[in-house]
Design an enzyme around this catalytic site. Structure first.
Site, short mmCIF file in Angstrom:
data_model
loop_
_atom_site.label_atom_id
_atom_site.label_comp_id
_atom_site.label_asym_id
_atom_site.label_seq_id
_atom_site.Cartn_x
_atom_site.Cartn_y
_atom_site.Cartn_z
N SER A 92 -5.65 42.30 131.38
CA SER A 92 -6.80 43.05 130.87
C SER A 92 -7.30 44.02 131.94
O SER A 92 -8.09 44.93 131.64
CB SER A 92 -7.93 42.09 130.46
OG SER A 92 -8.19 41.14 131.47
N ASP A 141 -1.31 37.14 135.62
CA ASP A 141 -0.66 37.52 134.37
C ASP A 141 0.62 38.30 134.64
O ASP A 141 0.61 39.25 135.43
CB ASP A 141 -1.60 38.44 133.56
CG ASP A 141 -1.99 37.86 132.22
OD1 ASP A 141 -1.34 36.90 131.76
OD2 ASP A 141 -2.95 38.38 131.63
N GLU A 155 2.77 35.57 127.71
CA GLU A 155 2.40 35.45 126.29
C GLU A 155 3.62 35.14 125.43
O GLU A 155 4.67 35.75 125.61
CB GLU A 155 1.78 36.77 125.81
CG GLU A 155 0.52 37.16 126.56
CD GLU A 155 -0.06 38.50 126.08
OE1 GLU A 155 0.47 39.08 125.12
OE2 GLU A 155 -1.06 38.93 126.68
N GLU A 160 -5.92 32.21 122.08
CA GLU A 160 -6.81 33.36 121.90
C GLU A 160 -7.02 33.67 120.42
O GLU A 160 -6.07 33.83 119.64
CB GLU A 160 -6.23 34.59 122.61
CG GLU A 160 -7.13 35.82 122.46
CD GLU A 160 -6.84 36.94 123.44
OE1 GLU A 160 -5.99 36.78 124.33
OE2 GLU A 160 -7.50 37.98 123.33
#
Ligand code: KIV
Length: 271
Positions: A52, A90, A122, A189
């Protein structure tokens, strides 16, 4: 007694014990030294140097453009400040999807060059071989299911995931696979709270929710969102724990005024 003992470093083992003891895990994103120092002193359990940063730090519309080098640069400052919390870095889009070898090489490079404790990536079954190789290589891996922003172009937006039975069943299946493959935790999420609860009960590792209700083992928010710095962004799941955007604008306005009026610096502030 709390499983999270102050003044000692958080570990993946302790996170698992916290789940077993029913002690909630508090996680936030952070991207720099100064704010991480405050988060760590406040007692945060885990920090995510999230991709992010692509939006929050770099001003991109999506998480996709940020690179491995940029993530390493940001994580170095965070790691220097993190005395107690666990730092998760990440893996950006493109750094683990090409091949298992590529994923392991990038994960190891990111950990070695940043000093982060773990990485996050992810996806479910489709990236399982990469996760298995990374765990075998000694890399602590955090999974991320539900809304996976790196797939925004496939998902067609940032809407709620897991509403339909088939998608919910796949998500539970994926979570069990990630758990069995050795993920030390899984981010969930933007999924229905009832689904997040089912996942949390189905896996042995802690689940960390964002927009996933309060039955997960812990919560994560984007720091700038929860501090009210990212002022236009207010989805239903987000709580503003401060209004720093207003505070910063107010302070800067006062500074500008003081400079223009020549009231800053005054005599005490001069040499
Ligand atoms: O990059 C990020 O900030 C994240 C959180 C939203 C979990 O992945």
């Amino acid at each position: 007694m709390s499983v999270h003992v102050q003044n000692s470093r958080m570990t993946t083992t302790r996170l698992r014990k916290m789940k077993q003891a029913g002690e909630k895990i508090a996680m936030l994103t952070s991207y720099d030294f100064t704010l991480t120092t405050l988060l760590d002193e406040a007692g945060i359990d885990m920090i995510l140097v999230g991709d992010s940063a692509s939006n929050i730090v770099c001003g991109n519309a999506y998480t996709l453009p940020i690179t491995v080098d940029e993530m390493i640069f940001l994580a170095r400052g965070v790691v220097r400040a993190a005395k107690h919390c666990l730092v998760v870095l990440d893996m950006p889009f493109g750094s683990y999807q090409v091949s298992e070898e590529d994923a392991v090489r990038n994960a190891i490079r990111m950990m070695k060059e940043s000093g982060a404790d773990a990485v996050k990536l992810e996806g479910g079954e489709e990236i399982l071989p990469a996760i298995r190789h990374m765990v075998q290589a000694g890399v602590p891996v955090m999974g991320h299911l539900g809304l996976t922003p790196q797939s925004v172009n496939q998902l067609g937006g940032y809407g709620l995931r897991g509403k339909e039975d088939a998608e919910a069943d796949k998500l539970i299946h994926d979570a069990k696979l990630l758990d069995e493959a050795g993920c030390f935790a899984i981010v969930l999420e933007k999924i229905p709270a009832a689904l997040a609860e089912r996942v949390t009960k189905a896996v042995s590792c802690p689940t960390i929710g964002i927009g996933a209700g309060n039955m997960t083992d812990g919560q994560v928010l984007v720091l700038h969102d929860m501090l009210g710095l990212n002022m236009g962004f207010k989805p239903k799941f987000l709580r503003h724990f401060a209004q720093l955007g207003e505070a910063v604008k107010g302070a800067v306005g006062e500074y500008i005024e003081a400079v223009k009026q020549s009231t800053f610096p005054n005599q005490e502030e001069a040499y």
